[in-house]
Design an enzyme around this catalytic site. Structure first.
Site, mmCIF file in Angstrom:
data_model
loop_
_atom_site.group_PDB
_atom_site.id
_atom_site.type_symbol
_atom_site.label_atom_id
_atom_site.label_comp_id
_atom_site.label_asym_id
_atom_site.label_seq_id
_atom_site.Cartn_x
_atom_site.Cartn_y
_atom_site.Cartn_z
ATOM 1 N N SER A 51 0.831 -1.198 0.000
ATOM 2 C CA SER A 51 0.000 0.000 0.000
ATOM 3 C C SER A 51 0.868 1.251 0.000
ATOM 4 C CB SER A 51 -0.952 0.001 1.197
ATOM 5 O OG SER A 51 -0.239 -0.030 2.414
ATOM 6 N N GLU A 52 2.037 1.182 0.667
ATOM 7 C CA GLU A 52 2.978 2.300 0.638
ATOM 8 C C GLU A 52 4.399 1.773 0.767
ATOM 9 O OE1 GLU A 52 1.792 4.976 3.750
ATOM 10 O OE2 GLU A 52 -0.231 5.124 2.938
ATOM 11 N N THR A 53 5.326 2.430 0.088
ATOM 12 C CA THR A 53 6.763 2.187 0.238
ATOM 13 C C THR A 53 7.391 3.504 0.670
ATOM 14 O OG1 THR A 53 6.814 0.436 -1.423
ATOM 15 C CG2 THR A 53 8.883 1.560 -0.960
ATOM 16 N N ASN A 84 3.112 4.477 7.223
ATOM 17 C CA ASN A 84 4.255 4.714 6.347
ATOM 18 C C ASN A 84 5.425 5.358 7.083
ATOM 19 O OD1 ASN A 84 2.417 6.983 6.501
ATOM 20 N ND2 ASN A 84 3.712 8.012 5.025
#
Length: 307
Positions: A51-53, A84
């Site tokens: 979903s997030e990096t 995140n």
């Protein structure tokens, strides 16, 4: 540099808001990312498809400890401080990148410069507490039938006397009150219709919530969808839990404790088999989220040179 014209880049997987591996919200983290340009960041986020990096860089603003940049698989940059950012600080603490056993640090994310507190209670896993931006209460979604239909629900599944409203503590999300946990679990959003609803309301993502919780001590049971950012569903969303806590306190659903600070415990991820617990405290306009987690994997990947 390899003969393929690519560079080895270190990465880690962090399970955030998790008490054991393979629960909570998975985050791909790329430390020492100063030599990685935005084009490469977007490609790496697409490759990992989390979903997030998040990319950790040296500070560029005076008085800050680290700069963080986060991207979704679709290439959209995320500016709010949620899992995140919290996952980045967990990795920094567990990797010995922070002085001592903890303390207060300052992160630069998006346009915000926000304090972060890291501690290790009784020498155990690190617990990170992050300040979010002051709450901003936005628009109400006026078409209840359209919203319910976009979520795969009926209008009767929504709480009759409570509006769905956009609230931001760094990222604005549409907070949708649902009658019970069964309704939250039954939601099956139509990505196109939900994206249109969110654009009309001015929200980035959609956070369904109910007070019908798994743990009686918890405040809300939730699910998060953000189709416009390429996130079908997220198992733990700090940038949505903060706004939800601010809304519940503002509406009188959660009363402050004698010290003047209200505590909100948010459950998320159960429907995905990745249960998570997010703790949010609200004192006036001050919103803070807390959580722990684990580094569950580390490795390297090849990243091509920027064009």
């Amino acid at each position: 540099m390899t003969d393929t014209g690519a560079t080895d880049v270190a990465f880690a997987y962090v399970d955030v808001f998790a008490a054991k591996p393979l629960t909570g919200a998975p985050l791909t983290l790329v430390p020492d990312a100063d030599g990685i340009v935005e084009e490469q960041m977007r490609a790496v986020a697409r490759e990992f498809n989390q979903s997030e990096t998040t990319f950790v860089q040296r500070p560029v603003r005076p008085g800050t400890t680290y700069r963080l940049r986060s991207f979704t698989p679709s290439g959209a940059e995320v500016f709010g401080a949620g899992h995140n950012a919290l996952g980045a600080w967990l990795w920094l603490a567990q990797s010995g990148r922070l002085d001592g056993d903890g303390g207060t640090f300052v992160q630069h994310i998006g346009d915000d410069v926000l304090p972060v507190h890291v501690e290790r209670p009784d020498g155990g896993p690190a617990v990170v507490t992050m300040e979010q931006s002051a709450p901003v209460f936005g628009a109400v979604a006026t078409d209840r039938a359209g919203l319910a239909g976009a979520l795969g629900l009926s209008p009767d599944d929504l709480v009759a006397d409570r509006d769905a409203r956009v609230v931001s503590t760094g990222a604005g999300h549409l907070l949708v009150p649902v009658r019970d946990r069964a309704g939250v679990d039954r939601a099956a959003p139509d990505a196109g219709r939900l994206t249109a609803v969110l654009r009309q309301a001015g929200g980035e993502g959609c956070y369904l919530y109910t007070h019908d919780t798994v743990d009686p001590a918890a405040t809300a049971y939730t699910r998060f969808f953000n189709p416009a950012m390429g996130i079908a569903e997220d198992p733990a969303t700090g940038t949505a839990a903060g706004p939800l806590a601010a809304l519940l306190v503002d509406g009188g659903d959660v009363a402050p404790r004698p010290a003047g600070e209200a505590r909100v415990v948010v459950e998320q991820g159960h429907s995905m088999g990745r249960p998570s617990t997010i703790v949010v405290t609200v004192a006036g306009s001050r919103v803070r989220i807390s959580g722990s987690g684990l580094v569950v994997a580390q490795g390297t990947m090849l990243v091509p040179e920027a064009a």
